[in-house]
Design a protein around this motif. Sequence first.
Motif, PDB file in Angstrom:
ATOM      1  N   PRO A   1       0.800  -1.233   0.000  1.00 50.05           N
ATOM      2  CA  PRO A   1       0.000   0.000   0.000  1.00 50.05           C
ATOM      3  C   PRO A   1       0.829   1.278   0.000  1.00 50.05           C
ATOM      4  O   PRO A   1       0.438   2.269  -0.628  1.00 50.05           O
ATOM      5  CB  PRO A   1      -0.825  -0.106   1.273  1.00 50.05           C
ATOM      6  CG  PRO A   1      -0.816  -1.539   1.653  1.00 50.05           C
ATOM      7  CD  PRO A   1       0.441  -2.125   1.101  1.00 50.05           C
ATOM      8  N   ILE A   2       1.955   1.277   0.667  1.00 49.38           N
ATOM      9  CA  ILE A   2       2.780   2.487   0.711  1.00 49.38           C
ATOM     10  C   ILE A   2       3.334   2.796  -0.671  1.00 49.38           C
ATOM     11  O   ILE A   2       3.322   3.949  -1.116  1.00 49.38           O
ATOM     12  CB  ILE A   2       3.919   2.325   1.746  1.00 49.38           C
ATOM     13  CG1 ILE A   2       3.315   2.254   3.152  1.00 49.38           C
ATOM     14  CG2 ILE A   2       4.914   3.466   1.640  1.00 49.38           C
ATOM     15  CD1 ILE A   2       4.326   1.974   4.234  1.00 49.38           C
TER      16      ILE A   2
ATOM     17  N   GLN B   1       1.973   1.940  -3.461  1.00 53.73           N
ATOM     18  CA  GLN B   1       0.837   2.358  -4.286  1.00 53.73           C
ATOM     19  C   GLN B   1       0.524   3.833  -4.065  1.00 53.73           C
ATOM     20  O   GLN B   1       0.296   4.582  -5.025  1.00 53.73           O
ATOM     21  CB  GLN B   1      -0.394   1.499  -3.958  1.00 53.73           C
ATOM     22  CG  GLN B   1      -1.610   1.828  -4.779  1.00 53.73           C
ATOM     23  CD  GLN B   1      -1.411   1.559  -6.260  1.00 53.73           C
ATOM     24  OE1 GLN B   1      -0.733   0.617  -6.628  1.00 53.73           O
ATOM     25  NE2 GLN B   1      -1.989   2.401  -7.085  1.00 53.73           N
ATOM     26  N   VAL B   2       0.541   4.270  -2.815  1.00 53.28           N
ATOM     27  CA  VAL B   2       0.286   5.674  -2.505  1.00 53.28           C
ATOM     28  C   VAL B   2       1.373   6.551  -3.112  1.00 53.28           C
ATOM     29  O   VAL B   2       1.100   7.601  -3.694  1.00 53.28           O
ATOM     30  CB  VAL B   2       0.184   5.884  -0.976  1.00 53.28           C
ATOM     31  CG1 VAL B   2       0.167   7.363  -0.618  1.00 53.28           C
ATOM     32  CG2 VAL B   2      -1.057   5.194  -0.427  1.00 53.28           C
ATOM     33  N   GLN B   3       2.610   6.115  -2.998  1.00 55.10           N
ATOM     34  CA  GLN B   3       3.721   6.881  -3.574  1.00 55.10           C
ATOM     35  C   GLN B   3       3.579   6.976  -5.088  1.00 55.10           C
ATOM     36  O   GLN B   3       3.806   8.039  -5.679  1.00 55.10           O
ATOM     37  CB  GLN B   3       5.065   6.238  -3.203  1.00 55.10           C
ATOM     38  CG  GLN B   3       5.445   6.412  -1.760  1.00 55.10           C
ATOM     39  CD  GLN B   3       6.721   5.665  -1.414  1.00 55.10           C
ATOM     40  OE1 GLN B   3       7.147   4.753  -2.124  1.00 55.10           O
ATOM     41  NE2 GLN B   3       7.328   6.053  -0.289  1.00 55.10           N
ATOM     42  N   GLN B   4       3.184   5.874  -5.724  1.00 50.50           N
ATOM     43  CA  GLN B   4       2.998   5.885  -7.181  1.00 50.50           C
ATOM     44  C   GLN B   4       1.873   6.834  -7.572  1.00 50.50           C
ATOM     45  O   GLN B   4       1.986   7.576  -8.542  1.00 50.50           O
ATOM     46  CB  GLN B   4       2.713   4.463  -7.676  1.00 50.50           C
ATOM     47  CG  GLN B   4       2.646   4.353  -9.175  1.00 50.50           C
ATOM     48  CD  GLN B   4       3.962   4.700  -9.835  1.00 50.50           C
ATOM     49  OE1 GLN B   4       5.044   4.389  -9.337  1.00 50.50           O
ATOM     50  NE2 GLN B   4       3.892   5.359 -10.972  1.00 50.50           N
ATOM     51  N   ASP B   5       0.768   6.830  -6.802  1.00 53.44           N
ATOM     52  CA  ASP B   5      -0.345   7.746  -7.076  1.00 53.44           C
ATOM     53  C   ASP B   5       0.090   9.200  -6.938  1.00 53.44           C
ATOM     54  O   ASP B   5      -0.262  10.052  -7.764  1.00 53.44           O
ATOM     55  CB  ASP B   5      -1.522   7.471  -6.137  1.00 53.44           C
ATOM     56  CG  ASP B   5      -2.224   6.163  -6.442  1.00 53.44           C
ATOM     57  OD1 ASP B   5      -2.045   5.635  -7.555  1.00 53.44           O
ATOM     58  OD2 ASP B   5      -2.954   5.669  -5.553  1.00 53.44           O
ATOM     59  N   LEU B   6       0.873   9.490  -5.895  1.00 47.13           N
ATOM     60  CA  LEU B   6       1.357  10.863  -5.703  1.00 47.13           C
ATOM     61  C   LEU B   6       2.275  11.284  -6.834  1.00 47.13           C
ATOM     62  O   LEU B   6       2.204  12.423  -7.319  1.00 47.13           O
ATOM     63  CB  LEU B   6       2.070  10.990  -4.361  1.00 47.13           C
ATOM     64  CG  LEU B   6       1.170  10.977  -3.129  1.00 47.13           C
ATOM     65  CD1 LEU B   6       2.013  10.960  -1.863  1.00 47.13           C
ATOM     66  CD2 LEU B   6       0.253  12.165  -3.129  1.00 47.13           C
TER      67      LEU B   6
END
Length: 111
Positions: free
Chosen positions: A3-4, A6-11
């Motif tokens: 999940p971390i 994934q969040v970094q990729q989204d940002l």
Amino acid sequence: MNPIMQVQQDLLTRMDSIKNLSVMGPIKPAQLFESHVPQASFTTAFTDIIKAVDNQQHHAAALAAAVDSGKSDDLVGAMIESQKASVSFSALLQVRNKLTNAFEEIMRTPL
């Protein structure tokens, strides 16, 4: 992918899209759309509100008459519509009173 990550990729994706927007140049101001919107006066707006309240009262009266004559069994619906019409009329009276008080206050203002 955890999940971390994934969040970094989204940002990173959002940052890239914002960067691309800034490269396109300054944002152009919005066009004025006054010519497309009809200008409603206070008189027409208030007249429309009065007509809407009147129609609501007639509708409530018709539902109550249908229940009284036995044409309808929806007593709850008739009572709800009656209360809605009553609240609408009370709100209209409050607006009228506020406008009357404001007009009287303006008339009392010394020149």
